[in-house]
Motif scaffolding. Structure first.
Motif, mmCIF file in Angstrom:
data_model
loop_
_atom_site.group_PDB
_atom_site.id
_atom_site.type_symbol
_atom_site.label_atom_id
_atom_site.label_comp_id
_atom_site.label_asym_id
_atom_site.label_seq_id
_atom_site.Cartn_x
_atom_site.Cartn_y
_atom_site.Cartn_z
ATOM 1 N N ASN A 90 -0.622 9.412 -6.919
ATOM 2 C CA ASN A 90 -0.248 8.092 -7.386
ATOM 3 C C ASN A 90 -0.883 6.913 -6.571
ATOM 4 O OD1 ASN A 90 1.623 9.089 -9.184
ATOM 5 N ND2 ASN A 90 3.221 9.144 -7.553
ATOM 6 N N ASN A 91 -1.866 7.573 -5.559
ATOM 7 C CA ASN A 91 -2.632 6.499 -4.736
ATOM 8 C C ASN A 91 -4.115 6.954 -4.896
ATOM 9 O OD1 ASN A 91 -3.247 4.048 -3.394
ATOM 10 N ND2 ASN A 91 -3.277 5.218 -1.459
ATOM 11 N N PRO A 92 -4.804 7.070 -5.907
ATOM 12 C CA PRO A 92 -6.186 7.815 -5.933
ATOM 13 C C PRO A 92 -7.105 6.631 -4.887
ATOM 14 C CG PRO A 92 -5.843 6.280 -7.785
ATOM 15 C CD PRO A 92 -4.276 6.711 -7.121
ATOM 16 N N GLU A 93 -7.837 7.632 -3.977
ATOM 17 C CA GLU A 93 -8.786 6.850 -3.242
ATOM 18 C C GLU A 93 -10.054 7.512 -3.240
ATOM 19 O OE1 GLU A 93 -5.936 5.965 0.567
ATOM 20 O OE2 GLU A 93 -5.963 7.940 -0.118
ATOM 21 N N LEU A 94 -11.145 6.453 -3.413
ATOM 22 C CA LEU A 94 -12.488 7.217 -3.743
ATOM 23 C C LEU A 94 -13.136 7.645 -2.321
ATOM 24 C CD1 LEU A 94 -13.852 4.376 -6.057
ATOM 25 C CD2 LEU A 94 -12.635 6.570 -6.652
ATOM 26 N N ALA A 95 -14.150 8.308 -2.309
ATOM 27 C CA ALA A 95 -15.001 8.698 -1.313
ATOM 28 C C ALA A 95 -14.904 8.275 -0.154
ATOM 29 C CB ALA A 95 -16.348 9.336 -1.880
ATOM 30 N N PHE A 96 -14.530 8.779 0.888
ATOM 31 C CA PHE A 96 -14.629 8.370 2.368
ATOM 32 C C PHE A 96 -13.696 7.100 2.703
ATOM 33 C CE2 PHE A 96 -18.985 9.817 1.854
ATOM 34 C CZ PHE A 96 -18.844 11.091 2.620
ATOM 35 N N GLN A 97 -12.614 6.890 1.460
ATOM 36 C CA GLN A 97 -11.705 5.866 1.684
ATOM 37 C C GLN A 97 -10.228 6.457 1.451
ATOM 38 O OE1 GLN A 97 -12.466 2.600 2.321
ATOM 39 N NE2 GLN A 97 -14.563 3.426 2.547
ATOM 40 N N GLY A 118 -10.643 12.192 12.009
ATOM 41 C CA GLY A 118 -11.952 11.118 12.292
ATOM 42 C C GLY A 118 -13.032 12.381 12.848
ATOM 43 N N ILE A 119 -12.849 13.769 12.645
ATOM 44 C CA ILE A 119 -13.728 14.659 13.139
ATOM 45 C C ILE A 119 -15.159 14.455 12.438
ATOM 46 C CG2 ILE A 119 -11.871 16.335 13.594
ATOM 47 C CD1 ILE A 119 -12.698 17.935 11.135
ATOM 48 N N GLY A 120 -16.174 14.990 13.180
ATOM 49 C CA GLY A 120 -17.403 14.629 12.853
ATOM 50 C C GLY A 120 -17.833 13.371 12.576
ATOM 51 N N GLY A 121 -17.208 12.269 13.222
ATOM 52 C CA GLY A 121 -17.556 10.887 12.951
ATOM 53 C C GLY A 121 -17.233 10.650 11.588
ATOM 54 N N ILE A 122 -16.314 11.356 10.943
ATOM 55 C CA ILE A 122 -15.835 10.806 9.412
ATOM 56 C C ILE A 122 -14.616 10.319 9.611
ATOM 57 C CG2 ILE A 122 -15.819 11.549 6.935
ATOM 58 C CD1 ILE A 122 -17.765 13.710 7.470
ATOM 59 N N ASP A 161 -10.285 13.189 -2.662
ATOM 60 C CA ASP A 161 -10.649 12.028 -2.946
ATOM 61 C C ASP A 161 -10.873 12.047 -4.662
ATOM 62 O OD1 ASP A 161 -12.736 14.526 -3.164
ATOM 63 O OD2 ASP A 161 -14.564 12.935 -3.697
ATOM 64 N N ALA A 162 -10.580 10.808 -5.057
ATOM 65 C CA ALA A 162 -10.381 10.562 -6.414
ATOM 66 C C ALA A 162 -11.673 10.190 -7.336
ATOM 67 C CB ALA A 162 -9.465 9.575 -6.661
ATOM 68 N N LEU A 163 -11.548 10.014 -8.641
ATOM 69 C CA LEU A 163 -12.670 9.612 -9.349
ATOM 70 C C LEU A 163 -12.587 8.370 -9.910
ATOM 71 C CD1 LEU A 163 -12.936 12.733 -11.587
ATOM 72 C CD2 LEU A 163 -14.825 12.032 -9.994
ATOM 73 N N VAL A 207 -6.463 23.842 8.536
ATOM 74 C CA VAL A 207 -6.423 23.276 7.391
ATOM 75 C C VAL A 207 -7.584 22.418 7.619
ATOM 76 C CG1 VAL A 207 -5.784 21.555 5.519
ATOM 77 C CG2 VAL A 207 -4.042 23.319 6.507
ATOM 78 N N LEU A 208 -8.639 22.220 6.947
ATOM 79 C CA LEU A 208 -9.704 21.445 7.151
ATOM 80 C C LEU A 208 -9.826 20.393 6.067
ATOM 81 C CD1 LEU A 208 -13.092 23.139 8.259
ATOM 82 C CD2 LEU A 208 -11.674 21.501 9.432
ATOM 83 N N GLY A 209 -9.625 18.936 6.364
ATOM 84 C CA GLY A 209 -9.699 17.850 5.426
ATOM 85 C C GLY A 209 -10.882 17.461 5.203
ATOM 86 N N THR A 210 -11.353 17.711 3.867
ATOM 87 C CA THR A 210 -12.936 17.689 3.569
ATOM 88 C C THR A 210 -13.212 16.458 2.546
ATOM 89 O OG1 THR A 210 -12.801 19.216 1.672
ATOM 90 C CG2 THR A 210 -13.399 20.140 3.906
ATOM 91 N N PRO A 211 -13.396 15.300 3.153
ATOM 92 C CA PRO A 211 -13.461 14.099 1.913
ATOM 93 C C PRO A 211 -14.667 14.017 1.079
ATOM 94 C CG PRO A 211 -14.160 13.528 4.269
ATOM 95 C CD PRO A 211 -13.735 14.816 4.052
#
Length: 396
Positions: free
Chosen positions: A27-34, A56-60, A84-86, A122-126
């Motif tokens: 319900n709250n689609p967010e684009l790459a790196f956002q 914020g791992i890996g500077g992301i 991430d969304a489209l 769990v690795l969060g991969t944006p």
């Protein structure tokens, strides 16, 4: 009680929490790196179940690691979350389900951590949709301490061991000289350089490696029809069967650009995106997943030899560690991924029922890996025999 039954019951107990997480992400689609709200929702749920979370791992900013340790040292199994969304259509690839299945699997396994030797992660991969989040995380060493990587992608079919093509994006800019169309000889036509680039690609298309594909658009073709454009640009998506073939196509386009410079007099600038490599799904691990999901009346199939593939940065992960990226049916055939119809399907009751099955099956597969040294050895034997070793320069 059988430990797998215990895992299933634990995931069933948090079903409402998982459905809420999926809905919140959708319900709250967010684009790459956002994907800030998605990360908050995911990590809050993991924290509430005892996971140690680092954001914020890996500077992301929107990458994270959630970890729950077993009773003793052992392998690290990572469930990968995408969220991430489209642009324009939201979660038309069902990443809300991908993230939630991985979170559910990890939480379910964590409830029997006192019977596990190893670490549940769990690795969060944006930014899978073009940003290459996993590739950036690999470069920052985030996957260095991971031994196995597992995830499920929503689809219109149940599949294991589906591959993926190598891909990258390329932007070509041309810089010419502006002139009035009454005196075109005084200018250098940057748009003509773009057009000749497309012509050159079309002329050489038949010589490209098998399965290679180039698709392009003109992103800037000038400002007025009576002015010779001094700037024009185009953008290409390149796909190929392997990284080697991708490099051959890349080199072909760069030779065309060099020729166009000579032909038109325009100067060029070529910019290239990260390389998404081809994918090497681990069959041994996928077969364990296939056996586990039959408990929920889901039959997994293998893709046809001539099946058309897309691309994902999971391919880069599959070069490093044994990886599965299985597909679970949430919609009927004819519902196209990356469409509004798939966006709607990814929040349906049917999708959430499948999501819970996927979480349980992933968790059970993770348990099998923790539980059997023989299985771990078989997984790595296949990995070492089938997965190539690329050099850093191959991926540039």
């Amino acid at each position: 009680m059988d430990l797998k039954d215990s895992i299933i019951n634990q995931i069933e107990n948090i079903k409402k929490e998982l459905v809420k997480l999926s809905n919140d992400i959708h319900n709250n689609p967010e684009l790459a790196f956002q994907e800030f709200e998605a990360v908050e929702n995911i990590t809050n749920l993991l924290s509430s179940h005892g996971f140690e979370v680092e954001k914020g791992i890996g500077g992301i900013s929107t990458a994270f690691r959630g970890e729950y340790n077993g009773r003793r040292k052992g392998p690290t199994i990572a469930f990968l979350a995408e969220y991430d969304a489209l642009p324009g259509i939201g979660h038309g690839c069902g990443h809300n389900l991908i993230a939630t299945m991985s979170v559910g699997a990890a939480i379910g396994l964590s409830k029997i951590a006192d019977r596990i030797d190893g670490n549940i992660v769990v690795l969060g991969t944006p930014a899978e949709e073009g940003g290459g989040g996993k590739i950036l995380m690999i470069k920052e060493g985030i996957f260095d301490n991971v031994d196995y990587a597992l995830m499920i992608h929503p689809s219109t079919r149940n599949l294991i061991c589906r591959g993926g093509l190598a891909t990258r994006g390329m932007i070509v800019e041309y810089f010419g000289k502006s002139a009035h169309s009454a005196s075109p000889e005084d200018g250098i036509n940057a748009l003509q350089a773009v057009i000749q680039t497309f012509n050159g690609i079309d002329h050489l298309r038949a010589t490209l490696p098998l399965k290679a594909n180039i698709n392009g658009i003109i992103t800037d073709g000038g400002k007025a029809s009576n002015i010779i454009p001094d700037y024009a640009s185009c953008k290409f998506s390149i796909r190929a069967d392997t990284v080697k073939d991708l490099k051959d196509v890349n080199d072909c386009i760069e030779r065309i650009v060099e020729s166009v410079e000579i032909l038109t007099g325009a100067r060029s600038k070529v910019s290239k995106s990260l390389v998404y490599t081809e994918r090497y799904p681990n069959k041994t691990m996928a077969e364990e997943f296939k056996k586990n999901i039959t408990k929920f009346s889901e039959i997994m199939e293998y893709p046809e030899p001539n099946m058309k593939y897309g691309s994902s940065d999971i391919g880069n992960v599959s070069l490093l560690v044994p990886t599965i990226h299985s597909y679970l049916k949430i919609a009927d055939a004819g519902t196209v991924s990356h469409s509004i119809d798939f966006t709607k399907a990814s929040i349906s009751d049917r999708a959430h029922e499948q999501m819970i099955k996927g979480a349980k099956s992933l968790a059970m597969t993770g348990f099998d890996i923790f539980d059997s040294e023989d299985l771990r050895e078989s997984i790595y034997k296949e990995f070492k025999e089938n997965v190539p070793k690329y050099r850093e320069k191959d991926l540039k």
